[in-house]
Motif scaffolding. Structure first.
Motif, short mmCIF file in Angstrom:
data_model
loop_
_atom_site.label_atom_id
_atom_site.label_comp_id
_atom_site.label_asym_id
_atom_site.label_seq_id
_atom_site.Cartn_x
_atom_site.Cartn_y
_atom_site.Cartn_z
N HIS A 1 -13.57 -7.87 -1.59
CA HIS A 1 -12.82 -7.01 -0.66
C HIS A 1 -11.32 -7.35 -0.71
CE1 HIS A 1 -12.06 -4.46 2.77
NE2 HIS A 1 -11.44 -5.46 3.38
N ALA B 1 -9.84 -5.91 -3.86
CA ALA B 1 -9.68 -4.46 -3.74
C ALA B 1 -8.48 -4.11 -2.87
CB ALA B 1 -10.95 -3.84 -3.17
N GLU B 2 -8.30 -4.83 -1.78
CA GLU B 2 -7.15 -4.57 -0.90
C GLU B 2 -5.84 -4.90 -1.62
OE1 GLU B 2 -6.89 -3.14 2.13
OE2 GLU B 2 -9.02 -2.68 1.90
N ALA C 1 -5.30 -4.82 -4.87
CA ALA C 1 -5.09 -3.79 -5.89
C ALA C 1 -4.61 -2.50 -5.25
CB ALA C 1 -6.38 -3.55 -6.66
N LYS C 2 -5.17 -2.16 -4.11
CA LYS C 2 -4.76 -0.95 -3.39
C LYS C 2 -3.30 -1.06 -2.95
CE LYS C 2 -5.97 1.69 0.75
NZ LYS C 2 -6.85 1.74 1.92
N ALA C 3 -2.94 -2.20 -2.39
CA ALA C 3 -1.56 -2.41 -1.94
C ALA C 3 -0.59 -2.40 -3.12
CB ALA C 3 -1.45 -3.72 -1.17
N GLY D 1 -1.00 -0.90 -6.03
CA GLY D 1 -0.88 0.47 -6.53
C GLY D 1 -0.01 1.32 -5.64
N SER D 2 -0.15 1.14 -4.34
CA SER D 2 0.67 1.89 -3.39
C SER D 2 2.14 1.54 -3.53
CB SER D 2 0.19 1.61 -1.96
OG SER D 2 1.01 2.25 -1.03
#
Length: 59
Positions: free
Chosen positions: A27, A30-31, A33-35, A37-38
């Motif tokens: 988790h 994933a967080e 990677a999300k941050a 990418g954003s």
């Protein structure tokens, strides 16, 4: 020749680190990677807006 070995070692360390992170805290990975990418998308938008403003100012 030493530069190639250093690149391989760096790549393997990165792969092992990401693999370890994926198995111990998926988790969190994933967080992150999300941050990431954003933030990358936001910086890309800012870059293109700056380029558009620059060329608009050339008129």
């Amino acid at each position: 020749m030493a530069a190639i070995n250093a690149k391989r070692v760096t790549l393997w360390v990165l792969v092992v680190f990401l693999g370890f992170w994926m198995f111990t805290d998926p988790h969190g990975l994933a967080e992150a990677a999300k941050a990431g990418g954003s933030q990358t998308w936001d910086l890309t938008q800012q870059l293109f807006e700056a380029v558009i403003r620059f060329f608009g100012a050339l008129d």
